[in-house]
Design a protein around this motif. Structure first.
Motif, mmCIF file in Angstrom:
data_model
loop_
_atom_site.group_PDB
_atom_site.id
_atom_site.type_symbol
_atom_site.label_atom_id
_atom_site.label_comp_id
_atom_site.label_asym_id
_atom_site.label_seq_id
_atom_site.Cartn_x
_atom_site.Cartn_y
_atom_site.Cartn_z
ATOM 1 N N THR A 25 0.832 -1.200 0.000
ATOM 2 C CA THR A 25 0.000 0.000 0.000
ATOM 3 C C THR A 25 0.866 1.250 0.000
ATOM 4 O O THR A 25 1.821 1.360 0.763
ATOM 5 C CB THR A 25 -0.940 -0.004 1.222
ATOM 6 N N GLY A 26 0.520 2.162 -0.921
ATOM 7 C CA GLY A 26 1.215 3.435 -1.007
ATOM 8 C C GLY A 26 2.436 3.442 -1.904
ATOM 9 O O GLY A 26 3.099 4.466 -2.027
ATOM 10 N N THR A 27 2.734 2.328 -2.569
ATOM 11 C CA THR A 27 3.903 2.279 -3.449
ATOM 12 C C THR A 27 3.680 3.191 -4.652
ATOM 13 O O THR A 27 2.710 3.016 -5.391
ATOM 14 C CB THR A 27 4.155 0.838 -3.950
ATOM 15 N N PRO A 28 4.571 4.174 -4.881
ATOM 16 C CA PRO A 28 4.421 5.021 -6.075
ATOM 17 C C PRO A 28 4.714 4.215 -7.341
ATOM 18 O O PRO A 28 5.639 3.406 -7.362
ATOM 19 C CB PRO A 28 5.443 6.138 -5.877
ATOM 20 N N ASN A 29 3.927 4.428 -8.399
ATOM 21 C CA ASN A 29 4.069 3.603 -9.596
ATOM 22 C C ASN A 29 5.379 3.828 -10.340
ATOM 23 O O ASN A 29 5.755 3.021 -11.183
ATOM 24 C CB ASN A 29 2.870 3.763 -10.530
ATOM 25 N N THR A 30 6.096 4.898 -10.028
ATOM 26 C CA THR A 30 7.405 5.124 -10.638
ATOM 27 C C THR A 30 8.532 4.790 -9.677
ATOM 28 O O THR A 30 9.702 4.949 -10.021
ATOM 29 C CB THR A 30 7.583 6.593 -11.059
ATOM 30 N N GLY A 31 8.192 4.356 -8.472
ATOM 31 C CA GLY A 31 9.211 4.107 -7.467
ATOM 32 C C GLY A 31 9.633 5.356 -6.726
ATOM 33 O O GLY A 31 10.415 5.298 -5.784
ATOM 34 N N ASP A 32 9.121 6.518 -7.135
ATOM 35 C CA ASP A 32 9.489 7.804 -6.547
ATOM 36 C C ASP A 32 8.225 8.656 -6.416
ATOM 37 O O ASP A 32 7.579 8.975 -7.420
ATOM 38 C CB ASP A 32 10.508 8.503 -7.456
ATOM 39 N N GLY A 33 7.882 9.015 -5.190
ATOM 40 C CA GLY A 33 6.671 9.796 -4.951
ATOM 41 C C GLY A 33 6.649 11.129 -5.667
ATOM 42 O O GLY A 33 5.581 11.668 -5.969
ATOM 43 N N ASN A 34 7.819 11.692 -5.985
ATOM 44 C CA ASN A 34 7.887 12.979 -6.685
ATOM 45 C C ASN A 34 7.539 12.882 -8.153
ATOM 46 O O ASN A 34 7.151 13.877 -8.775
ATOM 47 C CB ASN A 34 9.277 13.593 -6.519
ATOM 48 N N THR A 35 7.705 11.697 -8.753
ATOM 49 C CA THR A 35 7.442 11.551 -10.202
ATOM 50 C C THR A 35 6.283 10.608 -10.493
ATOM 51 O O THR A 35 5.993 10.337 -11.658
ATOM 52 C CB THR A 35 8.706 11.014 -10.913
ATOM 53 N N ALA A 36 5.621 10.107 -9.456
ATOM 54 C CA ALA A 36 4.549 9.122 -9.652
ATOM 55 C C ALA A 36 3.396 9.706 -10.445
ATOM 56 O O ALA A 36 2.984 10.848 -10.230
ATOM 57 C CB ALA A 36 4.048 8.621 -8.305
ATOM 58 N N ALA A 37 2.887 8.899 -11.369
ATOM 59 C CA ALA A 37 1.690 9.283 -12.101
ATOM 60 C C ALA A 37 0.488 9.130 -11.180
ATOM 61 O O ALA A 37 0.443 8.202 -10.374
ATOM 62 C CB ALA A 37 1.532 8.397 -13.338
ATOM 63 N N PRO A 38 -0.465 10.045 -11.265
ATOM 64 C CA PRO A 38 -1.639 9.938 -10.384
ATOM 65 C C PRO A 38 -2.471 8.703 -10.702
ATOM 66 O O PRO A 38 -2.556 8.284 -11.854
ATOM 67 C CB PRO A 38 -2.415 11.215 -10.664
ATOM 68 N N ARG A 39 -3.066 8.136 -9.665
ATOM 69 C CA ARG A 39 -3.999 7.020 -9.866
ATOM 70 C C ARG A 39 -5.376 7.596 -10.125
ATOM 71 O O ARG A 39 -5.849 8.442 -9.382
ATOM 72 C CB ARG A 39 -4.046 6.138 -8.622
ATOM 73 N N ARG A 40 -5.990 7.139 -11.205
ATOM 74 C CA ARG A 40 -7.352 7.557 -11.523
ATOM 75 C C ARG A 40 -8.255 6.362 -11.319
ATOM 76 O O ARG A 40 -8.069 5.325 -11.942
ATOM 77 C CB ARG A 40 -7.430 8.050 -12.969
ATOM 78 N N LEU A 41 -9.210 6.514 -10.436
ATOM 79 C CA LEU A 41 -10.142 5.423 -10.160
ATOM 80 C C LEU A 41 -11.352 5.552 -11.070
ATOM 81 O O LEU A 41 -11.883 6.629 -11.244
ATOM 82 C CB LEU A 41 -10.561 5.445 -8.703
#
Length: 95
Positions: free
Chosen positions: A78-94
């Motif tokens: 839970t909470g893993t950024p999809n790029t491995g880096d919270g600063n560059t993570a793409a937003p999750r769209r539900l």
């Protein structure tokens, strides 16, 4: 998306190229539900069809590429950024 034992379980639709990235703290799990996904690694490309899965080991750079729409199942802490880096993570769209 739902959670299970401290992990996010997501079904996602992909199309196009994602960025090169890595996850320093976790492996990256992919299960293909529909379509064909290439997971590019620096030394090879792994091509996955429906029902196939692949785990990218932690710390390994990779880039998912979906030439047509692909549906995948992801399981990650839970909470893993999809790029491995919270600063560059793409937003999750539900949906």
């Amino acid at each position: 998306m739902t959670t299970y034992n401290g992990h996010d379980v997501l079904v996602a639709k992909l199309k196009g190229e994602f960025i090169w990235h890595k996850h320093d703290d976790t492996d990256d799990f992919f299960l293909i539900l529909k379509g064909v996904l290439d997971i590019e690694l620096r030394d090879r490309t792994v091509t996955l069809a429906p029902g196939e899965m692949f785990i990218v080991p932690r710390g390994v750079e990779h880039r998912p590429v979906a030439r047509e729409e692909v549906h995948i199942l992801l399981i990650e802490p839970t909470g893993t950024p999809n790029t491995g880096d919270g600063n560059t993570a793409a937003p999750r769209r539900l949906a």
